[in-house]
Design a protein around this motif. Structure first.
Motif, mmCIF file in Angstrom:
data_model
loop_
_atom_site.group_PDB
_atom_site.id
_atom_site.type_symbol
_atom_site.label_atom_id
_atom_site.label_comp_id
_atom_site.label_asym_id
_atom_site.label_seq_id
_atom_site.Cartn_x
_atom_site.Cartn_y
_atom_site.Cartn_z
ATOM 1 N N GLN B 223 -20.817 39.954 175.085
ATOM 2 C CA GLN B 223 -19.811 38.902 175.989
ATOM 3 C C GLN B 223 -20.232 38.526 177.210
ATOM 4 O O GLN B 223 -19.991 37.372 177.534
ATOM 5 N N GLY B 224 -20.688 39.498 177.940
ATOM 6 C CA GLY B 224 -21.184 39.306 179.130
ATOM 7 C C GLY B 224 -22.354 38.331 179.152
ATOM 8 O O GLY B 224 -22.617 37.278 179.928
ATOM 9 N N MET B 225 -23.549 38.691 178.728
ATOM 10 C CA MET B 225 -24.533 37.939 178.344
ATOM 11 C C MET B 225 -24.452 36.544 177.727
ATOM 12 O O MET B 225 -25.267 35.487 177.703
ATOM 13 N N LYS B 226 -23.146 36.424 176.934
ATOM 14 C CA LYS B 226 -22.926 35.194 176.453
ATOM 15 C C LYS B 226 -22.332 33.955 177.385
ATOM 16 O O LYS B 226 -22.146 32.824 176.773
ATOM 17 N N VAL B 227 -22.131 34.413 178.307
ATOM 18 C CA VAL B 227 -21.736 33.459 179.391
ATOM 19 C C VAL B 227 -23.038 32.480 179.553
ATOM 20 O O VAL B 227 -24.069 32.842 179.997
ATOM 21 N N ALA B 228 -22.588 31.102 179.708
ATOM 22 C CA ALA B 228 -23.797 30.146 179.756
ATOM 23 C C ALA B 228 -23.860 29.548 181.253
ATOM 24 O O ALA B 228 -24.878 29.987 181.559
ATOM 25 N N PHE B 229 -22.885 28.744 181.710
ATOM 26 C CA PHE B 229 -23.072 28.107 183.097
ATOM 27 C C PHE B 229 -22.295 28.612 184.289
ATOM 28 O O PHE B 229 -22.545 28.881 185.232
ATOM 29 N N ALA B 230 -21.038 28.226 183.722
ATOM 30 C CA ALA B 230 -20.105 28.350 184.660
ATOM 31 C C ALA B 230 -19.377 29.632 184.926
ATOM 32 O O ALA B 230 -19.221 30.611 184.288
ATOM 33 N N THR B 231 -18.922 29.837 186.004
ATOM 34 C CA THR B 231 -18.322 31.172 186.582
ATOM 35 C C THR B 231 -16.576 31.153 185.853
ATOM 36 O O THR B 231 -16.129 32.341 185.782
ATOM 37 N N THR B 232 -16.246 30.183 185.253
ATOM 38 C CA THR B 232 -14.909 30.076 184.717
ATOM 39 C C THR B 232 -15.035 30.644 183.261
ATOM 40 O O THR B 232 -14.079 31.209 182.587
ATOM 41 N N GLU B 233 -16.432 30.678 182.775
ATOM 42 C CA GLU B 233 -16.463 31.463 181.737
ATOM 43 C C GLU B 233 -16.375 33.019 181.542
ATOM 44 O O GLU B 233 -16.055 33.638 180.443
ATOM 45 N N VAL B 234 -16.653 33.453 182.924
ATOM 46 C CA VAL B 234 -16.564 34.950 182.900
ATOM 47 C C VAL B 234 -15.379 35.527 182.486
ATOM 48 O O VAL B 234 -15.305 36.448 181.833
ATOM 49 N N PRO B 235 -14.175 35.092 182.940
ATOM 50 C CA PRO B 235 -13.172 35.866 182.441
ATOM 51 C C PRO B 235 -12.513 35.667 181.111
ATOM 52 O O PRO B 235 -11.942 36.587 180.426
ATOM 53 N N GLN B 236 -13.026 34.371 180.596
ATOM 54 C CA GLN B 236 -12.803 33.979 179.217
ATOM 55 C C GLN B 236 -13.674 35.035 178.382
ATOM 56 O O GLN B 236 -13.112 35.712 177.529
ATOM 57 N N ARG B 237 -14.945 35.303 178.819
ATOM 58 C CA ARG B 237 -15.666 36.170 178.078
ATOM 59 C C ARG B 237 -15.383 37.584 178.152
ATOM 60 O O ARG B 237 -15.353 38.334 177.253
ATOM 61 N N THR B 238 -14.651 37.949 179.294
ATOM 62 C CA THR B 238 -14.218 39.366 179.690
ATOM 63 C C THR B 238 -12.839 39.685 178.690
ATOM 64 O O THR B 238 -12.957 40.739 177.937
ATOM 65 N N ILE B 239 -12.145 38.565 178.689
ATOM 66 C CA ILE B 239 -10.831 38.812 177.674
ATOM 67 C C ILE B 239 -11.375 38.874 176.362
ATOM 68 O O ILE B 239 -10.702 39.813 175.698
ATOM 69 N N LYS B 240 -12.256 38.303 175.831
ATOM 70 C CA LYS B 240 -12.762 38.222 174.473
ATOM 71 C C LYS B 240 -13.417 39.631 174.251
ATOM 72 O O LYS B 240 -13.250 40.040 173.120
ATOM 73 N N VAL B 242 -12.524 42.449 175.835
ATOM 74 C CA VAL B 242 -11.567 43.447 175.664
ATOM 75 C C VAL B 242 -10.877 43.392 174.264
ATOM 76 O O VAL B 242 -10.702 44.314 173.511
ATOM 77 N N VAL B 243 -10.461 42.115 173.760
ATOM 78 C CA VAL B 243 -9.857 41.950 172.588
ATOM 79 C C VAL B 243 -10.697 42.522 171.508
ATOM 80 O O VAL B 243 -10.330 43.182 170.418
ATOM 81 N N GLN B 244 -12.029 42.103 171.417
ATOM 82 C CA GLN B 244 -12.851 42.334 170.052
ATOM 83 C C GLN B 244 -13.087 43.760 170.308
ATOM 84 O O GLN B 244 -13.215 44.546 169.404
ATOM 85 N N SER B 245 -13.247 44.432 171.515
ATOM 86 C CA SER B 245 -13.633 46.086 171.590
ATOM 87 C C SER B 245 -12.280 46.731 170.952
ATOM 88 O O SER B 245 -12.420 47.669 170.244
ATOM 89 N N LEU B 246 -11.102 46.161 171.346
ATOM 90 C CA LEU B 246 -9.838 47.047 170.867
ATOM 91 C C LEU B 246 -9.756 47.151 169.347
ATOM 92 O O LEU B 246 -9.584 47.977 168.785
ATOM 93 N N THR B 247 -10.023 45.686 169.093
ATOM 94 C CA THR B 247 -10.192 45.404 167.453
ATOM 95 C C THR B 247 -11.134 46.421 166.620
ATOM 96 O O THR B 247 -10.762 47.087 165.908
ATOM 97 N N TRP B 248 -12.388 46.054 167.125
ATOM 98 C CA TRP B 248 -13.348 47.190 166.637
ATOM 99 C C TRP B 248 -13.134 48.597 166.479
ATOM 100 O O TRP B 248 -13.460 49.363 165.694
ATOM 101 N N VAL B 249 -12.380 48.934 167.973
ATOM 102 C CA VAL B 249 -12.262 50.526 168.052
ATOM 103 C C VAL B 249 -11.126 50.861 166.882
ATOM 104 O O VAL B 249 -11.471 51.879 166.246
ATOM 105 N N ILE B 250 -10.357 50.212 166.618
ATOM 106 C CA ILE B 250 -9.123 50.432 165.711
ATOM 107 C C ILE B 250 -9.833 50.486 164.351
ATOM 108 O O ILE B 250 -9.724 51.619 163.448
ATOM 109 N N ILE B 251 -10.332 49.530 163.929
ATOM 110 C CA ILE B 251 -11.264 49.423 162.698
ATOM 111 C C ILE B 251 -12.071 50.529 162.526
ATOM 112 O O ILE B 251 -12.199 51.387 161.268
#
Lengths: 354, 263
Positions: B223-240, B242-251
């Protein structure tokens, strides 16, 4: 932070080595504790069902774990065949005619299997031998013949005993209904009758309480009268009691005349008490003698009667003789009458004159 | 209208498929670079050590406190429920089941997601935005081998280590609290505990911690490497992340538990 960056490798090294040390230590302890590398002997067991069984259910003897169930399967006879291992240290505990008691904890749902050792500890069961659970017929036979004695945890034992009690209660000659249910039916009938009786008693008491007097019922009046009577009786008995106490005191005083007046007038008892005592003693003696005399007289009564009768006849004859003499004209008026003698001392006191 | 809905669903599916393909490519490259890690260890070891320091050592206090508190709570609740029934031995079973088998790896994973997963995503995202990744590529350094692999290894190692500490702290916390209810020596406590603890429980716990560490590290880096250009993408990718990590950990937790249950 600089310290951490400077000694990153050392901190991380210690951090991970301590963790690995804990892990390895735990694994070694578990291996030792659970005797993972100790030789194990396999035996077979048979249970009625697989409820609560798992592949690691421990086999306990006297509460101490001596082995574990390794596998179990349903056989063609619809019972459960299981294999269990026993560590070398406790291999000698598995003897012939032993049984297994599978007790399920109703709270946790887990089962504990207790080895019930056979009667002869010298007859060691060969490896692979079968040990039946006491819930199947082979195991029950061991129990019935007294070869094993059943033990278990308190709750399970209580439940098993209750179950057996209910089973026995329900097993009687009446095929349609068990003793327990009949007892319950009888109890229900009896309680209904008791209920009716209580109603009747209640009605009767109501009637007792209703009479002509609207304010008080008969029972209350009777109770009031009874209360008055008992009160009066109490007063009377109190008076009687007082009188008796006084009588008792009086009698004691008479028995032991140590009163104040007596003590003052005659402290040694020589003037009054002793003479009175002597007089009373003499009187008592005279009365005793009188009694004896009367007894003697009573005994002599027939002879006295004869003497008196003869005396009466003699007197009658003498009277007749005197009458004849009196009537004789020859001696009539021949005897002179005597003058009346004066009583001595009659002149000392003057006669009262009106 | 139905055509537009179908088109929308199709676009979403294609997007998901493309995202999955992209992730699998990233994951494959990361795996490949992991096998080559020993070749670049001189370069990446410092990154690895710092990652373990940040993710593992610095979280030790928090993890220990949480573990001790949970161990104590389990004993209190368990004693209230079971003590009156004379089933005190079950407390050890509960401690083993809850702390060793389940909570240790799961809670450590949650804490690492919250602390380190977000940090890794943010750091790598900012590096992309600042063209640091491009700079590394321009001098012939693979960003995956230099940035991703040591981080993933660091997270795995930290999670594995923290799981051990969590387990120990949880059991010690349980003993400390149980001491108030029925005083029992530490030796006796661990003697009874070891009777209930099987090697498979420990193996299950550490398998989970390794798999969770791998998942959390990979997802955070991706998710960190997937940030393209803007700094505004960083928190969005961080949230993603977290969410994906939690989901996959449970699964993954469910899957691993099922595998061990079957075994």
């Amino acid at each position: 932070m600089k310290f951490k960056f400077k000694y990153t490798n050392k901190i991380v090294g210690v951090f991970m080595l301590v963790a690995l040390g804990l892990l390895i230590g735990s694994l070694i302890l578990i291996t030792i504790q659970q005797k993972v590398f100790v030789k194990k002997y396999v035996f077979k067991a048979r249970f009625l069902d697989a409820e609560g069984l798992s592949t690691s259910t421990p086999i306990r003897f006297k509460g101490y774990e001596i082995g574990r169930i390794t596998q179990f399967r349903l056989n063609e006879e619809n019972t459960i065949d299981a294999d269990f291992t026993v560590v070398e240290e406790y291999r000698t505990k598995i003897v012939e005619n032993s049984g297994l008691n599978k007790a399920k904890n109703p709270i946790s749902g887990t089962s504990t299997i207790e080895l019930l050792q056979g009667p002869d500890p010298q007859k060691i069961l060969p490896e692979g031998g079968l040990i039946p659970s006491i819930d199947i017929p082979e195991g029950r036979r061991l129990l019935d013949e007294g070869l094993v004695i059943k033990t278990g945890d308190v709750i399970s034992s209580m439940l098993v005993n209750t179950d057996r009690l209910l089973e026995n209660l329900n097993r009687d000659n009446n095929e349609k209904s068990g003793a327990l249910f009949r007892a319950l039916v009888n109890l229900a009938d009896a309680s209904e009758k008791l209920d009716k009786t209580m109603d009747q008693i209640s009605v009767t008491f109501d009637k007792f309480n209703k009479d002509e007097n609207p304010q008080d019922g008969a029972i209350f009046r009777a109770l009031t009268n009874m209360a008055d009577l008992t009160e009066q009786l109490q007063t009377t008995t109190a008076l009687i009691n007082k009188s008796l106490i006084k009588s008792d005191t009086l009698m004691s005083a008479y028995a032991n005349p140590n009163g104040l007046v007596v003590k003052l007038a005659d402290p040694k008892g020589e003037n009054f008490i002793k003479p009175i005592n002597e007089t009373l003693k003499n009187l008592n003696y005279s009365l005793t003698e009188m009694g004896k005399l009367l007894v003697f007289l009573n005994e002599q009564q027939p002879e006295l009667s004869g003497v008196i009768s003869e005396g009466k006849q003699t007197l009658s004859t003498a009277q007749k003789t005197l009458e004849g003499i009196n009537n004789n004209p020859l001696i009539r008026g021949g005897i002179q009458s005597e003058a009346e003698k004066e009583i001595q001392g009659s002149k000392l006191r003057p006669k009262h004159t009106k | 209208m139905p055509a537009r809905i179908a088109e929308s669903i199709g676009d979403n599916l294609l997007e998901k498929a493309a995202g999955t393909r992209e992730f699998l490519q990233f994951f494959g490259e990361a795996i490949r670079q992991m096998f080559l890690f020993s070749r670049q260890s001189q370069v990446a070891t410092l990154v690895l050590m710092r990652q373990i320091l940040f993710t593992g050592f610095e979280a030790l206090t928090l993890i220990s406190l949480i573990a001790a508190a949970i161990g104590g709570i389990i004993i209190i609740e368990g004693h209230l429920m079971l003590g009156d029934f004379g089933s005190g031995q079950l407390l050890y079973v509960i401690l083993v089941t809850v702390i060793v088998r389940e909570l240790s790896s799961l809670l450590v994973a949650f804490i690492i997601i919250a602390r380190s997963g977000t940090a890794i995503s943010t750091e790598l995202g900012n590096m992309v935005v600042n063209h640091e990744i491009e700079a590394l590529q321009s001098i012939g350094i693979s960003p995956i081998s230099y940035l991703v692999v040591p981080r993933v290894f660091g997270v795995v190692a930290a999670m594995f280590t923290l799981t051990i500490y969590f387990t120990v702290a949880g059991l010690l916390g349980g003993w400390a609290v149980s001491y108030f209810f029925f005083p029992i020596g530490l030796e006796d406590f661990f003697f009874r505990l070891l009777n209930e603890l099987a090697v498979v429980d420990i193996f299950s716990s550490f398998t989970k911690s390794i798999v969770f560490g791998f998942a959390v590290g990979t997802i955070a880096c991706y998710q960190g490497m997937k940030v393209a250009f803007a700094t505004t993408e960083v928190p969005q990718r961080t949230i993603k992340s977290v969410v994906q990590s939690l989901t996959w950990v449970i699964i993954l937790d469910i899957l691993i538990t099922m595998v061990f249950y079957v075994l």
